[in-house]
Structure formats: C-alpha cells, structure tokens
Write a protein that holds these residues in place. Structure first.
Motif, PDB file in Angstrom:
ATOM      1  N   THR A  47      16.444  51.258  -4.563  1.00  0.00           N
ATOM      2  CA  THR A  47      15.366  51.198  -5.557  1.00  0.00           C
ATOM      3  C   THR A  47      14.155  51.920  -4.996  1.00  0.00           C
ATOM      4  OG1 THR A  47      16.170  49.064  -6.336  1.00  0.00           O
ATOM      5  CG2 THR A  47      13.905  49.648  -6.930  1.00  0.00           C
ATOM      6  N   TYR A  48      13.635  52.878  -5.769  1.00  0.00           N
ATOM      7  CA  TYR A  48      12.389  53.540  -5.387  1.00  0.00           C
ATOM      8  C   TYR A  48      11.251  52.858  -6.133  1.00  0.00           C
ATOM      9  CZ  TYR A  48      15.342  57.458  -3.812  1.00  0.00           C
ATOM     10  OH  TYR A  48      16.275  58.243  -3.187  1.00  0.00           O
ATOM     11  N   HIS A  49      10.113  52.821  -5.501  1.00  0.00           N
ATOM     12  CA  HIS A  49       8.944  52.256  -6.184  1.00  0.00           C
ATOM     13  C   HIS A  49       7.979  53.385  -6.476  1.00  0.00           C
ATOM     14  CE1 HIS A  49      10.335  48.187  -5.774  1.00  0.00           C
ATOM     15  NE2 HIS A  49      10.777  48.542  -4.584  1.00  0.00           N
ATOM     16  N   SER A  50       7.870  53.730  -7.741  1.00  0.00           N
ATOM     17  CA  SER A  50       6.962  54.808  -8.132  1.00  0.00           C
ATOM     18  C   SER A  50       5.797  54.196  -8.913  1.00  0.00           C
ATOM     19  CB  SER A  50       7.705  55.823  -9.008  1.00  0.00           C
ATOM     20  OG  SER A  50       7.984  55.250 -10.262  1.00  0.00           O
ATOM     21  N   SER A  51       4.804  55.037  -9.211  1.00  0.00           N
ATOM     22  CA  SER A  51       3.640  54.527  -9.940  1.00  0.00           C
ATOM     23  C   SER A  51       4.049  54.007 -11.321  1.00  0.00           C
ATOM     24  CB  SER A  51       2.584  55.625 -10.076  1.00  0.00           C
ATOM     25  OG  SER A  51       3.204  56.759 -10.627  1.00  0.00           O
ATOM     26  N   PRO A  54       9.565  50.363 -10.686  1.00  0.00           N
ATOM     27  CA  PRO A  54      10.746  50.562  -9.855  1.00  0.00           C
ATOM     28  C   PRO A  54      11.794  51.456 -10.532  1.00  0.00           C
ATOM     29  CG  PRO A  54      10.725  48.347 -10.788  1.00  0.00           C
ATOM     30  CD  PRO A  54       9.448  48.991 -11.201  1.00  0.00           C
ATOM     31  N   VAL A  55      12.444  52.302  -9.727  1.00  0.00           N
ATOM     32  CA  VAL A  55      13.549  53.138 -10.224  1.00  0.00           C
ATOM     33  C   VAL A  55      14.803  52.700  -9.479  1.00  0.00           C
ATOM     34  CG1 VAL A  55      14.462  55.487 -10.442  1.00  0.00           C
ATOM     35  CG2 VAL A  55      11.987  55.093 -10.554  1.00  0.00           C
ATOM     36  N   HIS A  56      15.780  52.179 -10.238  1.00  0.00           N
ATOM     37  CA  HIS A  56      17.034  51.743  -9.609  1.00  0.00           C
ATOM     38  C   HIS A  56      17.976  52.946  -9.515  1.00  0.00           C
ATOM     39  CE1 HIS A  56      15.571  47.718  -9.763  1.00  0.00           C
ATOM     40  NE2 HIS A  56      15.347  47.825 -11.060  1.00  0.00           N
ATOM     41  N   ALA A  57      17.866  53.673  -8.413  1.00  0.00           N
ATOM     42  CA  ALA A  57      18.611  54.938  -8.272  1.00  0.00           C
ATOM     43  C   ALA A  57      20.084  54.692  -7.986  1.00  0.00           C
ATOM     44  CB  ALA A  57      17.991  55.776  -7.162  1.00  0.00           C
ATOM     45  N   LEU A  58      20.415  53.610  -7.262  1.00  0.00           N
ATOM     46  CA  LEU A  58      21.824  53.294  -6.943  1.00  0.00           C
ATOM     47  C   LEU A  58      22.034  51.789  -7.083  1.00  0.00           C
ATOM     48  CD1 LEU A  58      22.231  55.375  -3.632  1.00  0.00           C
ATOM     49  CD2 LEU A  58      23.196  55.967  -5.875  1.00  0.00           C
ATOM     50  N   GLY A  75      27.647  64.021 -11.002  1.00  0.00           N
ATOM     51  CA  GLY A  75      26.928  63.207 -11.975  1.00  0.00           C
ATOM     52  C   GLY A  75      25.851  64.063 -12.597  1.00  0.00           C
ATOM     53  N   ARG A  76      25.320  63.575 -13.708  1.00  0.00           N
ATOM     54  CA  ARG A  76      24.275  64.326 -14.378  1.00  0.00           C
ATOM     55  C   ARG A  76      22.979  64.233 -13.563  1.00  0.00           C
ATOM     56  NH1 ARG A  76      26.294  62.732 -20.467  1.00  0.00           N
ATOM     57  NH2 ARG A  76      26.675  60.653 -19.653  1.00  0.00           N
ATOM     58  N   SER A  77      21.996  65.001 -13.941  1.00  0.00           N
ATOM     59  CA  SER A  77      20.733  64.990 -13.226  1.00  0.00           C
ATOM     60  C   SER A  77      20.154  63.570 -13.206  1.00  0.00           C
ATOM     61  CB  SER A  77      19.769  65.963 -13.918  1.00  0.00           C
ATOM     62  OG  SER A  77      18.596  66.026 -13.178  1.00  0.00           O
ATOM     63  N   GLY A  78      19.742  63.130 -12.045  1.00  0.00           N
ATOM     64  CA  GLY A  78      19.145  61.802 -11.921  1.00  0.00           C
ATOM     65  C   GLY A  78      20.164  60.683 -11.750  1.00  0.00           C
ATOM     66  N   ALA A  79      21.453  61.036 -11.640  1.00  0.00           N
ATOM     67  CA  ALA A  79      22.500  60.006 -11.537  1.00  0.00           C
ATOM     68  C   ALA A  79      22.470  59.275 -10.192  1.00  0.00           C
ATOM     69  CB  ALA A  79      23.879  60.635 -11.747  1.00  0.00           C
ATOM     70  N   GLY A  80      21.844  59.893  -9.182  1.00  0.00           N
ATOM     71  CA  GLY A  80      21.758  59.239  -7.875  1.00  0.00           C
ATOM     72  C   GLY A  80      22.540  59.939  -6.773  1.00  0.00           C
ATOM     73  N   LYS A  81      22.988  61.157  -7.031  1.00  0.00           N
ATOM     74  CA  LYS A  81      23.838  61.875  -6.069  1.00  0.00           C
ATOM     75  C   LYS A  81      23.131  62.107  -4.737  1.00  0.00           C
ATOM     76  CE  LYS A  81      24.199  65.426  -8.904  1.00  0.00           C
ATOM     77  NZ  LYS A  81      23.415  64.972 -10.072  1.00  0.00           N
ATOM     78  N   SER A  82      21.915  62.687  -4.825  1.00  0.00           N
ATOM     79  CA  SER A  82      21.190  62.983  -3.577  1.00  0.00           C
ATOM     80  C   SER A  82      20.870  61.703  -2.826  1.00  0.00           C
ATOM     81  CB  SER A  82      19.878  63.704  -3.860  1.00  0.00           C
ATOM     82  OG  SER A  82      20.131  64.916  -4.449  1.00  0.00           O
ATOM     83  N   SER A  83      20.455  60.687  -3.571  1.00  0.00           N
ATOM     84  CA  SER A  83      20.109  59.418  -2.914  1.00  0.00           C
ATOM     85  C   SER A  83      21.304  58.893  -2.132  1.00  0.00           C
ATOM     86  CB  SER A  83      19.677  58.383  -3.958  1.00  0.00           C
ATOM     87  OG  SER A  83      18.556  58.854  -4.661  1.00  0.00           O
ATOM     88  N   LEU A  84      22.490  58.969  -2.738  1.00  0.00           N
ATOM     89  CA  LEU A  84      23.679  58.440  -2.061  1.00  0.00           C
ATOM     90  C   LEU A  84      24.033  59.294  -0.844  1.00  0.00           C
ATOM     91  CD1 LEU A  84      25.843  56.238  -2.200  1.00  0.00           C
ATOM     92  CD2 LEU A  84      27.257  57.788  -3.547  1.00  0.00           C
ATOM     93  N   ASP A 202      24.689  69.639  -0.072  1.00  0.00           N
ATOM     94  CA  ASP A 202      23.798  69.225  -1.150  1.00  0.00           C
ATOM     95  C   ASP A 202      23.659  70.385  -2.142  1.00  0.00           C
ATOM     96  OD1 ASP A 202      21.818  68.304  -2.772  1.00  0.00           O
ATOM     97  OD2 ASP A 202      20.431  67.760  -1.178  1.00  0.00           O
ATOM     98  N   GLU A 203      24.453  70.375  -3.198  1.00  0.00           N
ATOM     99  CA  GLU A 203      24.451  71.445  -4.216  1.00  0.00           C
ATOM    100  C   GLU A 203      24.550  72.813  -3.534  1.00  0.00           C
ATOM    101  OE1 GLU A 203      24.586  71.133  -7.463  1.00  0.00           O
ATOM    102  OE2 GLU A 203      23.762  69.166  -7.992  1.00  0.00           O
ATOM    103  N   ALA A 204      25.471  72.947  -2.601  1.00  0.00           N
ATOM    104  CA  ALA A 204      25.512  74.120  -1.725  1.00  0.00           C
ATOM    105  C   ALA A 204      25.826  75.419  -2.448  1.00  0.00           C
ATOM    106  CB  ALA A 204      26.543  73.899  -0.619  1.00  0.00           C
TER     107      ALA A 204
END
Ligand SMILES: Nc1ncnc2c1ncn2[C@@H]1O[C@H](COP(=O)(O)OP(=O)(O)OP(=O)(O)O)[C@@H](O)[C@H]1O
Length: 389
Positions: A47-51, A54-58, A75-84, A202-204
């Motif tokens: 979970t990220y905490h933004s202004s 909270p954003v539940h990324a995974l 996954g689509r944009s924002g699905a949580g790939k980079s976070s994982l 990462d999106e190489a």
C-alpha cells in the motif's frame, strides 16, 4: 563518475564501493552448470500512501517462481507489475507478506546481506540507464570497478560479456552512437557483470521496434538456456510473453487474475483482463467478410452460391493440431481455409482458423467434433454465411 553516480550504480547492482574482488572471480564462472534463483511471494501486499489517500498496489499475491525459468508478469497500466518486481531486490518493501529468494526471507537481511543479495539479482530497464559519458566497455565494467575488481580482472570479464551480447566491435563506442537494441545489449551485459542468478527485466523491450524486440528476447532466451539464470520480466504486451516466457502471471488491480504455463493461459484465458490483453493478437473476422456476412442461410438453390464460415479454435491442450484431412472428413465437405493462424507456444498449437464449406452441404452436429477422440478442434462455432468469393 561522480560519487552519486557510483553510489547509484552500486545500489542498482548491490555492490559495495570497495574491496570485493571475490565478486569478480565469481563473475567469471559464467557457465556455471546450475545456479539458484527461485523466488516465492507469500501473501504480498503493498500500500502506498499518497496525498489522495492510500493506494493498494498489491494484495494477496501468493506465487512461486521456479529457479531457471522465464517468468512473465503482465497487466494493464497500474496493475502493480513494477511494484511486485521491485520487491524481489527490495527496491520496494511489501507492506505485508514475505518475499523469499532461494528460501531466505529477504526482509530479515542486514544491510550487508542485502548488498550481497543485490549482487545476485541483475536488472535491466526500458530506457537502458546507461552512462552517456562512458564507453560501452566502461559501462559494462562499472559494476566490477565499483566492487573493487582490478583492471586485469575486469578486462577478460567485460570481453566475455561483450562476446555474449554480440557487441565485440563496439567496446569503445559511446551509448549515443548505439541503436536502441544495442543499448539494451549493453544493459544486459552490465546486469550480468556480477554473475547474478536472477535477471529482472522492467519493460526491457517496450522502447524497441518489433524486429529489435525479437532479437533482444532471443538473446534473453539464449542467456537463460546457457547460464540457467531465472529471468523475471514485466511487460504489457502478450506478444512478449508468447515469445519468451514459460509461465505467466496476469495481474489486475494489484491481484492475481490468473497464472500458469503460457500455452494454457493463451489457450483458455479465464479472466476478462487476460482476454483483453490477448485481443490484439487474435485474428478477428476480416472486414471484407464481416461486410457480407449474414447469420441465416439463403433459401433453396441460392444456397449453392454461399459458403458457411466456421471458426475452429485450438487451445494447445492434448496435442490436438489442425489436420485438414481429418477436418474435411469430419465435416464431410470440401474445406477452404479463409483466415486465421496457429502459433506454436511451448510446443502446443494455439490459435483460431476460419474455414469455409459449401452452404449446400449438410453439416454433422458440431459439438461432438470438439470432444474426445473425434475432436478436430477444441471449439467449433458457426459464424455465418458469405457469398462464394
Ligand atoms: N511511489 C508511489 N506512490 C504512490 N502510488 C504509487 C507509487 N508507485 C506506484 N503507485 C501506484 O501503485 C499502483 C501500481 O503501480 P505500478 O507502477 O506497480 O503498476 P504497473 O503495473 O507497473 O504500471 P505501469 O505499467 O503503468 O508501469 C498504481 O496505481 C500506481 O499509481
């Protein structure tokens, strides 16, 4: 190189700035017969905490990535790939759950142990992250230099890596004079410099044209085969997964939509997100046919001027392949291939074909032709009727 640049490189490669000549000698064991490199996610949440709140990324990610495999995360944009992906080398720490690398809970590592872990995990990036003021040779040498290897130790290793990625003639070239594909080859060589057992991508290939993408994916597959390195890649393109991955995880809004062998997920996608990601790869009805397609057969003698269009689908299961002699026999009619294609994914035939049979021929029941020993396809569907072309 500034201190901050070298520190950044050190962080990326998990290197201490001084005195680890052992990494250089370990690195020279390029062709180690077996290497470790398994990753297990246990109920990972992030979970990220933004202004904006909270954003539940995974959420609830439970997954095993076997050692030596090529594992795709899509996954689509924002699905949580980079976070994982970034939890694997602890560039991100999960809010809950554990990541195990080779059975070790990496949240428990000391700073020093974390440095050692990062030496075992290479990473490549969409925009390559090369230092433009340094030559190809110097870029690849950098992680070894930061680790304290001597020039005499570094040179044979860099030459070995240049050879591996096919850039022997570019050692003194600066990155600005390289094509995108060549830059990514330098990125790969640099990521392999310390002899990692896991390579994170990462999106190489996202910044590359299709032909260059193909050559980079072939190189990654070759590296996986020759060195046994586990490759974990994130992408938003199913064509990348199809070309290179053994297993795939489809992420949707931070959760597992589905996961499994690539041929299975392609053959029978169960989740809407997977189907949406697969849509660009599918052969839809061509426009010229769509324009003249009618749902009901014409009456009487007019039928002879029409063809019935059938869609035959292959999911890869059970070794079933399109066999036109069997198809023609089973339909008791001459069969004409109109459109479509079959891919071979991990040795499994996967795809859809549109075939035409004369509308005047009486067809057998279609459902039995998609089951058991008599099957000529996994799914058969009547699409409609078109005038004989
Ligand atoms: N540092 C951060 N602070 C706040 N929210 C973040 C942060 N990093 C990521 N997010 C949010 O977490 C979610 C998952 O992001 P992530 O980058 O992991 O997804 P992704 O699948 O890699 O997306 P993309 O394909 O667009 O790169 C998104 O909603 C994103 O906006």
């Amino acid at each position: 190189m500034t201190t901050s640049q070298s520190t950044a490189i050190a962080l990326e490669h998990g290197l201490e700035r001084h005195g680890d000549t052992a990494s250089a000698s370990r690195a020279s064991a390029l062709d180690a017969a077996t290497v470790a490199g398994s990753v297990v996610f246990e109920r990972i949440g992030k979970t990220y905490h933004s202004s904006a709140g909270p954003v539940h990324a995974l959420q609830d990610i439970d997954l095993s990535i076997p050692s030596g495999s090529i594992f795709g995360i899509i996954g689509r944009s924002g699905a949580g790939k980079s976070s994982l992906l970034r939890t694997i080398n602890r560039l991100e720490s999960p809010t809950s759950g554990r990541v195990l690398v080779d059975g070790i809970d990496i949240s428990q590592l000391s700073e020093r142990e974390l440095v050692q872990l990062r030496r075992r995990i290479g990473m490549i990036f969409q925009h390559f992250n090369l230092l433009s003021a340094k030559t190809v040779y110097e870029n690849i040498a950098l992680p070894l230099l930061v680790a304290g290897a001597t020039p005499a130790e570094i040179e044979p290793r860099v030459l070995e890596l240049l050879n591996l990625v096919g850039l022997q003639d570019k050692r003194n070239t600066y990155p600005t004079r390289l094509s995108g594909g060549q830059k990514q080859r330098v990125g790969i060589a640099r990521a392999l410099a310390t002899g990692p057992e896991i390579l994170l991508c990462d999106e190489a290939t996202s910044a590359l044209d299709p032909e260059t993408t193909h050559s980079i994916l072939q190189l990654l597959r070759d590296i996986n085969g020759r060195l046994g390195i586990t490759i974990i890649l994130i992408t938003h393109e199913m064509s990348v997964i199809r070309e290179i991955a053994d297993q795939v995880l489809v992420l949707e809004q931070g959760r597992i939509a589905e996961t499994g062998p690539v041929w299975k997920i392609f053959g029978e996608p169960r989740h809407e997100a997977t189907r949406a990601l697969l849509a660009p790869l599918q052969h839809d009805l061509p426009d010229d046919l769509r324009r003249v397609l009618r749902q009901t057969p014409p009456e009487g003698a007019a039928q002879s001027g029409f063809e019935r269009i059938l869609q035959l689908s292959y999911t890869g299961a059970g070794g079933l392949e399109p066999d036109f002699i069997r198809i023609s026999q089973a339909l008791a009619a001459p069969v004409r291939l109109v459109h479509g294609g079959v891919d071979r994914i991990q040795g499994h035939a996967n795809g859809r074909l549109l075939v035409a049979v004369p509308a005047s021929h009486a067809l057998p029941e279609l459902p039995p032709l998609a089951h058991g020993a008599a099957a000529i396809a996994h799914h058969i569907e009547e699409i409609g009727y078109v005038p004989v072309l």
